[in-house]
Scaffold this motif. Structure first.
Motif, PDB file in Angstrom:
ATOM      1  N   LYS A 161      -7.258 -14.320   4.098  1.00  0.00           N
ATOM      2  CA  LYS A 161      -7.607 -13.612   5.322  1.00  0.00           C
ATOM      3  C   LYS A 161      -7.218 -12.138   5.230  1.00  0.00           C
ATOM      4  CE  LYS A 161      -6.995 -17.561   8.465  1.00  0.00           C
ATOM      5  NZ  LYS A 161      -6.245 -18.059   9.653  1.00  0.00           N
ATOM      6  N   ASP A 162      -8.133 -11.261   5.584  1.00  0.00           N
ATOM      7  CA  ASP A 162      -7.846  -9.820   5.666  1.00  0.00           C
ATOM      8  C   ASP A 162      -7.162  -9.311   4.405  1.00  0.00           C
ATOM      9  OD1 ASP A 162      -8.745  -9.513   8.429  1.00  0.00           O
ATOM     10  OD2 ASP A 162      -6.970 -10.662   8.966  1.00  0.00           O
ATOM     11  N   THR A 163      -7.724  -9.683   3.260  1.00  0.00           N
ATOM     12  CA  THR A 163      -7.111  -9.261   1.997  1.00  0.00           C
ATOM     13  C   THR A 163      -7.486  -7.827   1.618  1.00  0.00           C
ATOM     14  OG1 THR A 163      -8.969 -10.241   0.791  1.00  0.00           O
ATOM     15  CG2 THR A 163      -6.990 -11.603   1.096  1.00  0.00           C
ATOM     16  N   ARG A 164      -8.514  -7.290   2.228  1.00  0.00           N
ATOM     17  CA  ARG A 164      -8.948  -5.930   1.904  1.00  0.00           C
ATOM     18  C   ARG A 164      -8.286  -4.938   2.846  1.00  0.00           C
ATOM     19  NH1 ARG A 164     -12.791  -2.763  -0.563  1.00  0.00           N
ATOM     20  NH2 ARG A 164     -13.712  -1.082   0.705  1.00  0.00           N
ATOM     21  N   GLY A 165      -7.709  -3.891   2.265  1.00  0.00           N
ATOM     22  CA  GLY A 165      -7.182  -2.814   3.097  1.00  0.00           C
ATOM     23  C   GLY A 165      -5.799  -3.088   3.645  1.00  0.00           C
ATOM     24  N   ILE A 166      -5.507  -2.500   4.804  1.00  0.00           N
ATOM     25  CA  ILE A 166      -4.147  -2.520   5.342  1.00  0.00           C
ATOM     26  C   ILE A 166      -4.069  -3.170   6.717  1.00  0.00           C
ATOM     27  CG2 ILE A 166      -3.484  -0.480   4.014  1.00  0.00           C
ATOM     28  CD1 ILE A 166      -3.767   1.165   6.621  1.00  0.00           C
ATOM     29  N   PHE A 167      -5.024  -4.034   7.041  1.00  0.00           N
ATOM     30  CA  PHE A 167      -4.962  -4.669   8.361  1.00  0.00           C
ATOM     31  C   PHE A 167      -3.851  -5.714   8.414  1.00  0.00           C
ATOM     32  CE2 PHE A 167      -6.075  -7.574  11.779  1.00  0.00           C
ATOM     33  CZ  PHE A 167      -6.408  -6.699  12.790  1.00  0.00           C
ATOM     34  N   TYR A 224       0.849  -1.189   0.000  1.00  0.00           N
ATOM     35  CA  TYR A 224       0.000   0.000   0.000  1.00  0.00           C
ATOM     36  C   TYR A 224       0.889   1.245   0.000  1.00  0.00           C
ATOM     37  CZ  TYR A 224       1.662  -0.071   4.742  1.00  0.00           C
ATOM     38  OH  TYR A 224       2.503  -0.097   5.839  1.00  0.00           O
ATOM     39  N   PHE A 225       0.287   2.349  -0.331  1.00  0.00           N
ATOM     40  CA  PHE A 225       0.873   3.666  -0.098  1.00  0.00           C
ATOM     41  C   PHE A 225       0.024   4.367   0.953  1.00  0.00           C
ATOM     42  CE2 PHE A 225       2.570   2.851  -4.318  1.00  0.00           C
ATOM     43  CZ  PHE A 225       3.822   3.472  -4.308  1.00  0.00           C
ATOM     44  N   LEU A 226       0.656   5.028   1.913  1.00  0.00           N
ATOM     45  CA  LEU A 226      -0.027   6.000   2.757  1.00  0.00           C
ATOM     46  C   LEU A 226       0.264   7.360   2.147  1.00  0.00           C
ATOM     47  CD1 LEU A 226       0.663   4.742   6.398  1.00  0.00           C
ATOM     48  CD2 LEU A 226      -1.393   4.422   4.995  1.00  0.00           C
ATOM     49  N   THR A 227      -0.779   8.084   1.811  1.00  0.00           N
ATOM     50  CA  THR A 227      -0.613   9.325   1.059  1.00  0.00           C
ATOM     51  C   THR A 227      -1.234  10.496   1.826  1.00  0.00           C
ATOM     52  OG1 THR A 227      -2.674   8.899  -0.126  1.00  0.00           O
ATOM     53  CG2 THR A 227      -0.657   8.118  -1.147  1.00  0.00           C
ATOM     54  N   GLY A 228      -0.662  11.679   1.636  1.00  0.00           N
ATOM     55  CA  GLY A 228      -1.247  12.869   2.245  1.00  0.00           C
ATOM     56  C   GLY A 228      -1.427  12.722   3.739  1.00  0.00           C
ATOM     57  N   ILE A 229      -2.668  12.868   4.179  1.00  0.00           N
ATOM     58  CA  ILE A 229      -2.961  12.813   5.607  1.00  0.00           C
ATOM     59  C   ILE A 229      -2.673  11.424   6.167  1.00  0.00           C
ATOM     60  CG2 ILE A 229      -5.395  12.161   5.378  1.00  0.00           C
ATOM     61  CD1 ILE A 229      -3.789  14.629   7.916  1.00  0.00           C
ATOM     62  N   GLY A 230      -2.705  10.394   5.327  1.00  0.00           N
ATOM     63  CA  GLY A 230      -2.366   9.048   5.787  1.00  0.00           C
ATOM     64  C   GLY A 230      -0.919   8.973   6.235  1.00  0.00           C
ATOM     65  N   ALA A 231      -0.013   9.578   5.441  1.00  0.00           N
ATOM     66  CA  ALA A 231       1.395   9.605   5.826  1.00  0.00           C
ATOM     67  C   ALA A 231       1.591  10.430   7.093  1.00  0.00           C
ATOM     68  CB  ALA A 231       2.231  10.171   4.686  1.00  0.00           C
ATOM     69  N   LEU A 232       0.908  11.562   7.174  1.00  0.00           N
ATOM     70  CA  LEU A 232       1.016  12.398   8.366  1.00  0.00           C
ATOM     71  C   LEU A 232       0.460  11.683   9.596  1.00  0.00           C
ATOM     72  CD1 LEU A 232      -0.008  15.885   6.915  1.00  0.00           C
ATOM     73  CD2 LEU A 232       2.299  15.026   7.401  1.00  0.00           C
ATOM     74  N   LEU A 233      -0.578  10.888   9.401  1.00  0.00           N
ATOM     75  CA  LEU A 233      -1.177  10.148  10.504  1.00  0.00           C
ATOM     76  C   LEU A 233      -0.188   9.114  11.045  1.00  0.00           C
ATOM     77  CD1 LEU A 233      -3.663   9.670  12.247  1.00  0.00           C
ATOM     78  CD2 LEU A 233      -4.576   8.180  10.446  1.00  0.00           C
ATOM     79  N   GLU A 234       0.514   8.425  10.147  1.00  0.00           N
ATOM     80  CA  GLU A 234       1.543   7.475  10.609  1.00  0.00           C
ATOM     81  C   GLU A 234       2.595   8.190  11.434  1.00  0.00           C
ATOM     82  OE1 GLU A 234       5.170   4.619   9.219  1.00  0.00           O
ATOM     83  OE2 GLU A 234       3.137   4.279   8.514  1.00  0.00           O
ATOM     84  N   LEU A 235       3.121   9.291  10.921  1.00  0.00           N
ATOM     85  CA  LEU A 235       4.167  10.006  11.644  1.00  0.00           C
ATOM     86  C   LEU A 235       3.668  10.504  12.996  1.00  0.00           C
ATOM     87  CD1 LEU A 235       5.666  12.017   8.644  1.00  0.00           C
ATOM     88  CD2 LEU A 235       6.662  10.014   9.769  1.00  0.00           C
ATOM     89  N   ALA A 236       2.413  10.933  13.037  1.00  0.00           N
ATOM     90  CA  ALA A 236       1.835  11.410  14.292  1.00  0.00           C
ATOM     91  C   ALA A 236       1.757  10.285  15.316  1.00  0.00           C
ATOM     92  CB  ALA A 236       0.447  12.003  14.036  1.00  0.00           C
ATOM     93  N   LEU A 237       1.318   9.113  14.890  1.00  0.00           N
ATOM     94  CA  LEU A 237       1.207   7.978  15.798  1.00  0.00           C
ATOM     95  C   LEU A 237       2.577   7.548  16.310  1.00  0.00           C
ATOM     96  CD1 LEU A 237      -1.488   5.914  13.875  1.00  0.00           C
ATOM     97  CD2 LEU A 237      -1.744   6.852  16.189  1.00  0.00           C
ATOM     98  N   VAL A 238       3.552   7.523  15.424  1.00  0.00           N
ATOM     99  CA  VAL A 238       4.906   7.141  15.832  1.00  0.00           C
ATOM    100  C   VAL A 238       5.456   8.150  16.827  1.00  0.00           C
ATOM    101  CG1 VAL A 238       7.294   6.915  15.027  1.00  0.00           C
ATOM    102  CG2 VAL A 238       5.435   5.815  13.758  1.00  0.00           C
TER     103      VAL A 238
END
Length: 425
Positions: A269-275, A164-178
Motif C-alpha cells: 500500500k502507498d509504496t510510491r513516494g512519501i505518503f 526519503y530525503f527532503l532536499t532543497g525546497i522540500g526541506a524548506l517546505l517542511e520547515l515552513a509548514l511546521v
C-alpha cells in the motif's frame, strides 16, 4: 482505562461498545468476576488482619496454657494473612490486567461498523478539473523530483523502503509548514513544545499504544524505550502522576516531534513516494480539560485543523470514523481527508480524538475542583503531518509547466516565494 463503576452499573453498555469495535465482549464478564474476587479477597484480608492485631494485643498479658493457645492461633492467623495477602495481590493484578485490555467506551454518536462505514460530515472546496485546464496532473513524486524536493532513491539506499530525503525546497517546505502550524497554535493559546521521541513503557502503555496498535510501534529492547508514533504520547505523559488545579484548565500544548511507525499490515500500500513512510515530522495539539468540557474541546480541535487546511487552500472533507476504526483510547474520532488528484480520492491528513478520561486514568492525571480530586479528560489533534501535507500541496497546486503555486498563507514562511519552480527536467 474505563471507570469500574460504569462497568458494574452498566455492563451492557460496555459489552455493546466492545462488539461495535469488533473486540471481545467476554472480557467484560471476566473483568466483573475478577473485580468481585478483588473486592472479596481484599475484605477477607482486612478481616484477618484485624483479627491478627486484636489477638496480638492479648498475648502479652496471657500466661501459661492460655498464652500457648494464643501463640498457636497467632501462627495460624499469620499464615492465613499471608495467604489472603497473596490472593488479594493476585486478584488485583488480574483485574488490572483485564481492565487495561479493555478499550474505551465509544461515544453513542459514533457510526457503527468497519473501516468503510464512516459518515461524511462536511466537504470544503472542490477538486480541480485538470482536464478543463488542458493537462494531466503529475503525482507528488514526479513533481518532487523535478523541484529537487524529494529523493526516495537515496532514502532507500541509506535506510530502506519507505524512507526519503527532503532536499532543497522540500526541506524548506517542511520547515515552513511546521512554523506555520506552530504560529497558528500559539496564536490560539497553545504552549509550543519540543517533545522526546523516546519514551518509557509507562507512557506508551498509558496512552493505549501497546494494545491493538503495538504492531506499529518500534521498541528498543536493549534499553526498553519506545519510539513515538506521535507526540501525543509524551504530551499525555507530561502530567503523569500529577494533580492539576481545575482553575488552570484547559491546558493546551502543541508538540513538535519526529514520528516513527512500522506500518505493519500495509505491504503493497502507498509504496510510491512519501505518503506512507516510517519516519515523518508532525505538530500535534493536545488538551487537558474537565470531563464535562471534552466534547466542546473536540469541536475546537477539529475547527483548528479545518482552519489550517483551509489556509493551505486544499479541498478536503471531514469524516466521523466508525466504531471499528477507532483506536483503543478514542471514544470518538474525526478525520480531515484532503483530495489527492492522481489518486482520485480523499486521503487522511489529520485526525482528532476525544479520549475522555481513558488515558488520564491509566496515567494517573487528575484534577482538583470543588468536588474533590477526580480524573480529567484528554484530547489530541494533528495540526500538520508534514509528508502527507506536502503530497497534497504539490498535487493540488501544481501547474502545467511543473511549477507549484504556494498558497498565500504559506508564503511568509517560505521567504515570500509565490511558486516552487522545477530545477531538473
Amino acid at each position: 482505562m474505563i471507570d469500574l463503576r460504569l462497568l458494574r452499573e452498566d455492563p451492557d453498555r460496555v459489552r455493546a461498545s466492545q462488539r461495535a469495535r469488533g473486540e471481545d465482549p467476554d472480557i467484560v464478564d471476566a473483568l466483573l468476576t475478577a473485580d468481585e474476587r478483588r473486592r472479596s479477597s481484599g475484605a477477607r484480608f482486612d478481616e484477618l488482619r484485624a483479627q491478627q492485631k486484636a489477638l496480638g494485643k492479648r498475648i502479652p498479658a496471657a500466661r501459661g496454657d492460655e498464652k500457648a493457645d494464643l501463640l498457636r492461633q497467632a501462627g495460624e492467623l499469620s499464615a492465613a494473612v499471608k495467604a489472603a495477602d497473596a490472593e488479594r495481590d493476585a486478584a488485583q493484578e488480574e483485574a488490572r490486567s483485564l481492565l487495561r485490555a479493555l478499550s474505551n467506551v465509544i461515544d453513542p454518536r459514533a457510526p457503527i461498523g468497519g473501516e468503510e462505514d464512516f459518515v461524511v460530515l462536511e466537504t470544503h472546496g472542490a477538486p480541480r478539473d485538470f482536464a478543463a485546464e488542458g493537462f494531466a496532473p503529475r503525482d507528488h513524486l514526479d513533481l518532487g523530483h523535478a523541484l529537487g524536493a524529494i529523493d526516495t532513491e537515496r532514502g532507500a539506499k541509506v535506510s530502506g523502503s519507505r524512507f526519503y530525503f527532503l532536499t532543497g525546497i522540500g526541506a524548506l517546505l517542511e520547515l515552513a509548514l511546521v512554523n506555520m502550524a506552530v504560529a497558528q497554535a500559539t496564536e490560539a493559546g497553545f504552549t509550543p513544545m519540543i517533545t522526546p521521541a523516546l519514551v518509557k513503557p509507562a507512557a506508551m502503555e498509558g496512552t493505549g499504544f501497546l494494545g491493538q496498535a503495538a504492531e506499529n510501534v518500534y521498541h528498543l529492547e536493549q534499553d526498553d524505550y519506545y519510539l513515538v508514533g506521535t507526540s501525543e504520547v509524551p504530551l499525555a505523559g507530561y502530567h503523569m502522576d500529577e494533580i492539576l488545579d481545575a482553575d488552570t484548565l484547559p491546558r493546551r500544548y502543541a508538540g513538535f516531534s519526529p514520528c516513527f511507525r512500522r506500518e505493519a499490515g500495509t505491504y503493497g500500500k502507498d509504496t510510491r513516494g512519501i505518503f506512507r513512510v516510517h519516519q515523518f515530522d508532525k505538530v500535534e495539539m493536545f488538551s487537558y480539560v474537565r470531563p464535562e468540557d471534552a466534547d466542546a474541546e473536540h469541536q475546537r480541535l477539529l475547527a483548528w485543523e479545518k482552519e489550517f487546511l483551509t489556509r493551505l487552500e486544499l479541498p478536503f472533507r471531514v469524516i466521523d470514523l466508525p466504531s471499528g476504526d477507532l483506536g483503543s483510547s478514542a471514544a470518538r474520532k474525526f478525520d480531515c481527508e484532503a483530495w489527492i488528484p492522481t489518486q482520485g480520492r480523499y486521503r487522511e491528513l489529520t485526525s482528532t480524538s476525544n479520549c475522555t478520561e481513558f488515558q488520564a486514568r491509566r496515567l494517573s492525571v487528575r484534577m482538583r475542583d470543588e468536588a474533590g480530586v477526580r480524573p480529567l479528560a484528554t484530547l489530541n489533534g494533528t495540526l500538520v503531518a508534514v509528508t502527507r501535507t506536502i503530497v497534497a500541496l504539490l498535487e493540488n497546486h501544481q501547474r502545467a509547466d511543473g511549477s507549484v503555486r504556494v498558497p498565500d498563507a504559506l508564503r511568509p514562511f517560505l521567504g515570500g516565494r509565490a511558486t516552487l519552480d522545477p530545477v531538473a527536467p
